[in-house]
Write a protein that holds these residues in place. Structure first.
Motif, mmCIF file in Angstrom:
data_model
loop_
_atom_site.group_PDB
_atom_site.id
_atom_site.type_symbol
_atom_site.label_atom_id
_atom_site.label_comp_id
_atom_site.label_asym_id
_atom_site.label_seq_id
_atom_site.Cartn_x
_atom_site.Cartn_y
_atom_site.Cartn_z
ATOM 1 N N GLU A 177 0.786 -1.271 0.022
ATOM 2 C CA GLU A 177 -0.144 -0.010 -0.021
ATOM 3 C C GLU A 177 0.949 1.373 0.080
ATOM 4 O O GLU A 177 0.415 2.298 -0.175
ATOM 5 C CB GLU A 177 -1.098 0.001 1.276
ATOM 6 N N ASP A 202 3.440 4.698 -4.085
ATOM 7 C CA ASP A 202 2.983 5.570 -5.034
ATOM 8 C C ASP A 202 3.542 5.348 -6.348
ATOM 9 O O ASP A 202 2.847 5.545 -7.538
ATOM 10 C CB ASP A 202 3.386 6.899 -4.865
ATOM 11 N N ASP A 206 -7.006 -3.988 -6.124
ATOM 12 C CA ASP A 206 -7.137 -2.904 -5.615
ATOM 13 C C ASP A 206 -7.989 -1.906 -5.873
ATOM 14 O O ASP A 206 -9.014 -1.483 -5.106
ATOM 15 C CB ASP A 206 -5.586 -1.902 -5.254
ATOM 16 N N LYS A 207 -8.107 -1.775 -7.274
ATOM 17 C CA LYS A 207 -9.026 -1.057 -8.208
ATOM 18 C C LYS A 207 -10.635 -1.255 -7.673
ATOM 19 O O LYS A 207 -11.434 -0.593 -7.599
ATOM 20 C CB LYS A 207 -9.056 -0.977 -9.398
ATOM 21 N N LYS A 239 -11.147 -0.981 -3.474
ATOM 22 C CA LYS A 239 -11.308 0.244 -2.658
ATOM 23 C C LYS A 239 -11.317 1.349 -3.662
ATOM 24 O O LYS A 239 -10.721 1.060 -4.736
ATOM 25 C CB LYS A 239 -10.074 0.284 -1.525
ATOM 26 N N ASP A 240 -11.658 2.310 -3.072
ATOM 27 C CA ASP A 240 -11.765 3.733 -3.982
ATOM 28 C C ASP A 240 -10.344 4.460 -3.878
ATOM 29 O O ASP A 240 -9.908 4.742 -2.930
ATOM 30 C CB ASP A 240 -12.820 4.524 -3.390
ATOM 31 N N ARG A 241 -9.592 4.459 -4.879
ATOM 32 C CA ARG A 241 -8.323 4.731 -5.015
ATOM 33 C C ARG A 241 -8.192 5.628 -6.316
ATOM 34 O O ARG A 241 -8.310 4.986 -7.420
ATOM 35 C CB ARG A 241 -7.376 3.706 -4.916
ATOM 36 N N LYS A 242 -8.025 6.879 -6.019
ATOM 37 C CA LYS A 242 -7.827 7.547 -7.450
ATOM 38 C C LYS A 242 -6.475 7.644 -8.267
ATOM 39 O O LYS A 242 -6.557 7.478 -9.398
ATOM 40 C CB LYS A 242 -8.032 9.219 -7.249
ATOM 41 N N GLU A 295 -4.420 16.613 -2.211
ATOM 42 C CA GLU A 295 -3.857 15.648 -1.322
ATOM 43 C C GLU A 295 -2.816 15.876 -0.712
ATOM 44 O O GLU A 295 -2.448 15.597 0.386
ATOM 45 C CB GLU A 295 -3.968 14.125 -2.054
#
Lengths: 320, 136
Positions: free
Chosen positions: A181, A184, A210-211, A214-217, A252
């Motif tokens: 996690e 980046d 992951d996509k 969970k909500d990951r931009k 962010e």
């Protein structure tokens, strides 16, 4: 001349000495840091982390050369562990960075962890800040850093680059909760070695999960490099700039930095309070007497802890 | 007097010039670390300018240079000279490797604190550094 003035005036010697004071836990350092603080906040901080031998130092060297060509000045903090037995350390990251040694736009500092866990030294965060005040545009922290729980480095950087190499065994093993996690940007270094494609597939499968999970931009890109030959390093620099733009535009970055300030204040209060209590109230004969009282059943640790806090003006109930 | 509660001696171990014999230098890097010092190992083919830049950036207390190829008469004094020019006269410079006895007085005159030849007990070098290192 005071160190802070020297640093703002561009003195490498002052910068180097202040970092030593920070490492040595020299009280004089904090007054200098307080004076530097208004001049910070401009640098972008990058963490390069991964297993020993993954090629972090070489990658740092090559990435820095690319960043220099783009006109950025760079500060590097290369963290290596101290021996828990002798307290000493051999810091060898400069071996791979000889090319940068004489570039006045680059400052390199080797730093031993001195018993601090999490892949960074206690002084690393403040050293980053000193480099920021000194005027470095980009600061790279290079550290092994990634155990399964040792992710302190991500708390002090804006972008985390996780360096993996093919042939290090079951990839999922090295990607347990927490480690995967933090990235980046993924780098598959030594991408000319067998197994690089398989590693890439495994990372991508995980990212695909992951996509959906969970909500990951931001979807971390996977960059293949052969650092010793400089291959893929331009792509890495481009990915870095993309991530920075994403953090800035999405807001962010601000959230990250606010969180960091909060954690920093907490950690400063915590360490100061702990030291104060240990030095002033938890040493000497009278404290031994209290311990004896507890041992004999006349007193208990809960009341004693509360009593200690009362002495520094805090009338509170004890919490774990 | 140092205020630092966690003070460590920082040593640069450097190999100048084209000499590729780094067994001794690597051994000493380990010996110094075992003695509780923080050692910055620079690797091979360092110029005096690189060694001195490293000493400045790392705020080193000691610079240890090893040469087995006969370039010591140029390199060692040059490192001392550059350190002094950069305001680092208090950095202890020690040398090792293959150094003919007749060269030693001149090197010391130039500011090299001590020369340790092959076979020197490593503890002797550690003790020398601990006794002669600057106080920050």
């Amino acid at each position: 001349m005071e160190l802070a003035e020297g640093i703002l005036d561009g003195s490498v010697k002052s910068l180097a000495r202040l970092i030593s004071w920070l490492e040595d836990d020299d009280e004089r350092a904090y007054e200098e840091m307080r004076r530097l603080y208004p001049h910070t906040g401009n640098a972008y901080v990058v963490g390069i982390t991964g297993s020993p031998g993954a090629g972090k130092s070489t990658l740092t060297d090559k990435l820095t050369q690319v960043l220099r060509k783009k006109g950025y000045t760079v500060g590097i903090i290369a963290v290596d562990p101290s021996s828990p037995f002798t307290g000493g350390a051999v810091l060898g990251d400069r071996v791979r960075m000889s090319n940068l040694c004489l570039d006045p736009g680059v400052y390199i500092r080797s730093m031993a962890t001195r018993g601090h866990l999490g892949g960074v030294a206690r002084a690393t965060n403040d050293a980053v800040r000193a480099l920021d005040a000194f005027g470095k545009d980009i600061i790279i922290i290079e550290t092994v850093g990634v155990g399964q729980d040792e992710i302190d480095v991500i708390k002090i950087v804006d972008t985390t680059i996780l360096v993996l190499v093919p042939g290090m065994g079951d990839v999922i093993q090295s990607m347990k909760a927490g480690v995967m996690e933090i990235a980046d940007i993924f780098v598959i270094n030594k991408a000319d070695h067998p197994g690089a494609d398989q590693l890439e597939t495994e990372i991508n499968v995980r990212l695909e999960q992951d996509k959906q999970a969970k909500d990951r931009k931001w979807v971390p890109p996977v960059i293949k490099t052969v650092a010793v030959e400089g291959k893929g390093v331009n792509d890495l620099a481009a990915a870095l700039e993309r991530h920075r733009a994403y953090l800035e535009e999405s807001g962010e970055l601000e959230i990250k930095r606010k969180k960091r300030i909060k954690e920093e204040i907490l950690s400063l209060v915590e360490s100061t309070l702990l030291k104060l209590l240990q030095e002033k109230f938890m040493s000497g004969d009278s404290f031994e007497d209290i311990i004896d009282e507890i041992m004999s059943g006349e007193n208990d640790p809960y009341s004693t802890a509360r009593e200690l806090l009362k002495r520094i003006g805090l009338d509170v109930t004890i919490q774990q | 007097m140092s205020n630092g509660k966690d003070r460590k001696i920082k040593v640069i171990v450097a190999k100048p010039g084209l000499d590729g014999h780094d067994r001794g230098a690597k051994l000493l890097a380990r010996v110094f670390a075992e003695a509780g010092m923080e050692v910055i190992y620079t690797g091979l083919r360092q110029t005096p300018e690189m060694i001195v830049q490293t000493a400045i950036q790392e705020d080193a207390d000691v610079v240890g240079i090893s040469s087995l190829s006969g370039v010591h008469n140029y390199f060692f004094p040059k490192v001392v000279q550059l350190l002094r020019e950069n305001g680092l006269a208090d950095v202890l410079v020690v040398g090792g490797g293959i150094i003919p006895a007749e060269d030693i007085p001149k090197l010391k005159e130039a500011g090299v604190a001590e020369i340790f030849g092959p076979g020197t007990p490593t503890q002797k070098i550690v003790d020398f550094i601990k006794q002669n290192v600057r106080k920050k």
